[in-house]
Design a protein around this motif. Structure first.
Motif, PDB file in Angstrom:
ATOM      1  N   LYS A 179       6.088  18.378  12.386  1.00  0.00           N
ATOM      2  CA  LYS A 179       6.385  18.779  11.026  1.00  0.00           C
ATOM      3  C   LYS A 179       5.334  18.229  10.082  1.00  0.00           C
ATOM      4  O   LYS A 179       4.769  17.171  10.307  1.00  0.00           O
ATOM      5  CB  LYS A 179       7.769  18.246  10.615  1.00  0.00           C
ATOM      6  N   PRO A 180       5.043  18.981   8.999  1.00  0.00           N
ATOM      7  CA  PRO A 180       4.092  18.458   8.022  1.00  0.00           C
ATOM      8  C   PRO A 180       4.653  17.228   7.330  1.00  0.00           C
ATOM      9  O   PRO A 180       5.855  17.040   7.210  1.00  0.00           O
ATOM     10  CB  PRO A 180       3.930  19.628   7.034  1.00  0.00           C
ATOM     11  N   THR A 181       3.767  16.408   6.854  1.00  0.00           N
ATOM     12  CA  THR A 181       4.176  15.173   6.187  1.00  0.00           C
ATOM     13  C   THR A 181       4.901  15.507   4.898  1.00  0.00           C
ATOM     14  O   THR A 181       4.487  16.374   4.114  1.00  0.00           O
ATOM     15  CB  THR A 181       2.949  14.303   5.866  1.00  0.00           C
ATOM     16  N   GLU A 182       6.023  14.836   4.628  1.00  0.00           N
ATOM     17  CA  GLU A 182       6.828  15.066   3.442  1.00  0.00           C
ATOM     18  C   GLU A 182       6.849  13.809   2.597  1.00  0.00           C
ATOM     19  O   GLU A 182       6.652  12.693   3.091  1.00  0.00           O
ATOM     20  CB  GLU A 182       8.265  15.447   3.832  1.00  0.00           C
ATOM     21  N   THR A 183       7.081  14.009   1.291  1.00  0.00           N
ATOM     22  CA  THR A 183       7.190  12.871   0.385  1.00  0.00           C
ATOM     23  C   THR A 183       8.459  12.092   0.700  1.00  0.00           C
ATOM     24  O   THR A 183       9.539  12.679   0.796  1.00  0.00           O
ATOM     25  CB  THR A 183       7.245  13.357  -1.076  1.00  0.00           C
ATOM     26  N   ILE A 225      10.409   2.186 -10.875  1.00  0.00           N
ATOM     27  CA  ILE A 225      10.353   3.629 -10.611  1.00  0.00           C
ATOM     28  C   ILE A 225       8.938   4.154 -10.832  1.00  0.00           C
ATOM     29  O   ILE A 225       8.430   4.970 -10.054  1.00  0.00           O
ATOM     30  CB  ILE A 225      11.365   4.370 -11.496  1.00  0.00           C
ATOM     31  N   SER A 226       8.298   3.684 -11.890  1.00  0.00           N
ATOM     32  CA  SER A 226       6.927   4.120 -12.169  1.00  0.00           C
ATOM     33  C   SER A 226       5.980   3.710 -11.046  1.00  0.00           C
ATOM     34  O   SER A 226       5.118   4.493 -10.617  1.00  0.00           O
ATOM     35  CB  SER A 226       6.465   3.530 -13.505  1.00  0.00           C
ATOM     36  N   LYS A 227       6.120   2.490 -10.539  1.00  0.00           N
ATOM     37  CA  LYS A 227       5.261   2.029  -9.444  1.00  0.00           C
ATOM     38  C   LYS A 227       5.524   2.831  -8.173  1.00  0.00           C
ATOM     39  O   LYS A 227       4.594   3.157  -7.428  1.00  0.00           O
ATOM     40  CB  LYS A 227       5.501   0.535  -9.191  1.00  0.00           C
ATOM     41  N   TRP A 228       6.785   3.166  -7.911  1.00  0.00           N
ATOM     42  CA  TRP A 228       7.094   3.954  -6.711  1.00  0.00           C
ATOM     43  C   TRP A 228       6.485   5.346  -6.811  1.00  0.00           C
ATOM     44  O   TRP A 228       5.947   5.867  -5.829  1.00  0.00           O
ATOM     45  CB  TRP A 228       8.607   4.051  -6.543  1.00  0.00           C
ATOM     46  N   CYS A 229       6.564   5.953  -7.983  1.00  0.00           N
ATOM     47  CA  CYS A 229       5.969   7.281  -8.170  1.00  0.00           C
ATOM     48  C   CYS A 229       4.465   7.246  -7.943  1.00  0.00           C
ATOM     49  O   CYS A 229       3.895   8.152  -7.312  1.00  0.00           O
ATOM     50  CB  CYS A 229       6.284   7.805  -9.577  1.00  0.00           C
ATOM     51  N   ALA A 276       2.819   5.026  -6.087  1.00  0.00           N
ATOM     52  CA  ALA A 276       2.526   4.728  -4.677  1.00  0.00           C
ATOM     53  C   ALA A 276       2.799   5.923  -3.775  1.00  0.00           C
ATOM     54  O   ALA A 276       2.111   6.132  -2.771  1.00  0.00           O
ATOM     55  CB  ALA A 276       3.348   3.521  -4.228  1.00  0.00           C
ATOM     56  N   SER A 277       3.801   6.736  -4.114  1.00  0.00           N
ATOM     57  CA  SER A 277       4.169   7.876  -3.273  1.00  0.00           C
ATOM     58  C   SER A 277       3.549   9.188  -3.743  1.00  0.00           C
ATOM     59  O   SER A 277       3.912  10.248  -3.242  1.00  0.00           O
ATOM     60  CB  SER A 277       5.692   8.020  -3.238  1.00  0.00           C
ATOM     61  N   SER A 278       2.641   9.102  -4.730  1.00  0.00           N
ATOM     62  CA  SER A 278       1.976  10.301  -5.272  1.00  0.00           C
ATOM     63  C   SER A 278       2.994  11.322  -5.773  1.00  0.00           C
ATOM     64  O   SER A 278       2.868  12.524  -5.565  1.00  0.00           O
ATOM     65  CB  SER A 278       1.064  10.930  -4.217  1.00  0.00           C
ATOM     66  N   THR A 279       4.035  10.808  -6.439  1.00  0.00           N
ATOM     67  CA  THR A 279       5.087  11.660  -7.009  1.00  0.00           C
ATOM     68  C   THR A 279       4.942  11.701  -8.516  1.00  0.00           C
ATOM     69  O   THR A 279       4.639  10.685  -9.152  1.00  0.00           O
ATOM     70  CB  THR A 279       6.480  11.104  -6.642  1.00  0.00           C
ATOM     71  N   LEU A 280       5.144  12.874  -9.093  1.00  0.00           N
ATOM     72  CA  LEU A 280       5.081  12.997 -10.539  1.00  0.00           C
ATOM     73  C   LEU A 280       6.170  12.141 -11.181  1.00  0.00           C
ATOM     74  O   LEU A 280       7.309  12.125 -10.708  1.00  0.00           O
ATOM     75  CB  LEU A 280       5.257  14.452 -10.962  1.00  0.00           C
TER      76      LEU A 280
END
Length: 525
Positions: free
Chosen positions: A44-48, A114-118, A120-124
């Motif tokens: 499977k492709p990599t998922e967030t 939450i901002s740091k997690w976004c 680190a995980s390349s999430t908007l």
């Protein structure tokens, strides 16, 4: 026979060439690609990765953009809390606990996490949800919980921003519309979390009875026409100014929710009349805690900070009235009322300054607020007002409360409070009697500062000033405080200090600390 053998040979040769032609490179690659299309992918492709559960709002089920912590210790999206308070809805969480929305404080630590997690995980990063959409979601939760209870359905369900099959078609469409809007501004990873909660709709005992009169006011206050709102506010203000029973009956959560938005109105007279109505409602003791828990303190603070002079007068009066209730003192300080009150005390109108001083006096009875006032640098400002003769009596009352804490005493000694008080007592002929008594009370509080106070007081001439003022004091309690300060200054402690017996000095310090606590209790009484 020869013809038959020849035909067999031709057929056999043709079949062999056909098999060989199927193994050409071109056909081999075509077969490979066709097999890849038919066969499922091996990996499977990599998922967030999904966000941690503590980053998800228990009500909206999305990543929190503006997390707040409530009185019960739970964290929610601010818009979700506001919607629940507006709609008088209290959710029951999956662990069986019920949140308390009475106090709302920004959760800056969680917001940073939450901002740091976004990042680190390349999430908007999440965007603040639309308030109207959040209201629709909460209404859907109320409807679905009540309908499921009527049908004896299971109490627990998964609540997400996707369609809930257990809800009716109307509620499902509402949730779908919310999910559509949310998906446009939030990453898909947020929608993967599915926290499970059990919601309880308000029972009949929790729903406040509303009189027809109050219902009519609420309907007009929520009108789209400004002149209708102004007229309704004027009538409500007139009614609650004189009728005590009406102040209690109309003070419902729906009424307070309507007034909360009008207190923040950009229309001058709408804001003035709305704040005046809050002042009238706050006159009744049962309403004071209810008003603070309804979320009206932040808009009142904003009205005090940037409102018109008339709105500032009413806002300071409302905060003063609410601060009379002990259960409100800490909450008002936490919500940020202290800096605007200090500013209004300096530059407001006479009425605003008067009510701001009284509000600060009652709020400073709580140690947490005393610490905040010291940290924001209010002590030098207050001493400067005493020196210039501005609101001297009121300001000395506030300083007397600040001196009950060690940080307040230290700040007052640093800012020259003792010298200021000696100057006032020295000119006792031109100073009002109540001001003299306030000076003695503040000196008595500062006298618990130990050796440092003695050194400063001796240099400032406290003994001479107190001996002169003691004869003119009419209050027996003030005379007693003056006598105790003189005993501290003239007592045996001076001889012990000259001997520099450090063990005895340590023992005396410990005993004086317990004595200080006892005297602080007498001061509070």
């Amino acid at each position: 026979m020869e013809i038959q053998q020849t035909l067999k040979f031709i057929v056999h040769h043709h079949n062999r060439r056909r098999k060989e032609s199927n193994n050409t490179p071109k056909l081999k690659w075509r077969n490979i690609f066709s097999s890849l299309k038919k066969s499922p992918p091996s990996s499977k492709p990599t998922e967030t990765p999904p966000p941690p559960e503590e980053f998800i709002c228990p009500i909206s089920g999305t990543l929190m953009a503006d997390p707040v912590i409530v009185s019960s210790g739970h964290s929610f999206e601010r818009a979700s809390v506001q919607s629940c308070k507006d709609l008088n809805f209290t959710p029951q969480l999956s662990d069986g606990t019920t949140p308390d929305f009475s106090t709302v404080i920004p959760n800056l630590a969680l917001k940073s996490a939450i901002s740091k997690w976004c990042h680190a995980s390349s999430t908007l990063p999440p965007q603040s949800p639309n308030q109207s959409l959040t209201d629709n979601l909460v209404r859907t939760l109320i409807f679905s919980s009540s309908s499921s209870r009527e049908n004896n359905a299971v109490g627990e369900r998964d609540t997400t921003l996707t369609t809930n099959p257990s809800c009716s078609s109307s509620s499902s469409s509402s949730v779908e519309s919310i999910a559509t809007s949310a998906s446009s501004s939030t990453p898909p990873a947020q929608l993967t979390a599915k926290p499970s909660f059990c919601y309880s709709s308000p029972s009949s005992s929790e729903l406040e009875p509303i009189t027809p009169e109050a219902e009519e006011f609420i309907s007009k206050l929520r009108s789209n026409q400004v002149f209708v709102i102004e007229e309704s506010l004027q009538n409500l203000r007139k009614l609650t100014r004189t009728n005590q029973d009406s102040r209690i009956t109309v003070c419902t959560q729906r009424m307070l929710s309507s007034l909360r938005g009008l207190v923040a109105s950009k229309y001058k007279m709408v804001q003035v009349n709305a704040v005046a109505c809050v002042v009238n409602l706050s006159l009744e003791k049962p309403n004071k805690v209810r008003i603070v828990r309804s979320g009206l303190v932040p808009p009142l603070i904003e009205a005090l900070r940037v409102g018109s002079p008339e709105a500032q007068e009413h806002a300071s009066g409302a905060l003063f009235s609410l601060a009379l209730e002990d259960d409100n003192k800490t909450a008002i300080g936490v919500l940020g009322a202290l800096p605007p009150l200090i500013h209004a005390l300096r530059v407001g109108t006479e009425r605003t300054r008067h009510d701001s001083a009284l509000a600060l006096y009652h709020l400073s009875m709580v140690q947490s607020n005393r610490t905040k006032l010291v940290k924001i640098g209010s002590v030098p400002v207050l001493i400067g007002m005493v020196k210039s003769g501005q609101m001297t009596g009121r300001v000395l009352m506030i300083l007397g409360n600040l001196g009950c804490g060690p940080d307040g005493r230290s700040a007052m000694l640093d800012a020259g409070m003792v010298e200021c008080l000696v100057g006032l007592l020295a000119g006792s002929g031109s100073v009002h009697g109540s001001t003299q008594e306030s000076c003695v009370a503040v000196l008595y509080v500062l006298s618990h500062g130990g050796l440092r106070f003695k050194a400063v007081a001796k240099a400032a001439g406290v003994v001479e000033a107190l001996e002169k003022a003691e004869k003119g004091l009419g209050n027996q309690r003030a005379k007693e405080k003056a006598r105790r300060v003189l005993e501290i200054m003239k007592g045996k402690e001076d001889e012990e200090e000259e001997e520099v017996d450090w063990e005895e000095l340590l023992d005396s310090g410990l005993s004086s600390r317990s004595h200080d606590q006892q005297q602080d209790g007498e001061l509070a009484g």
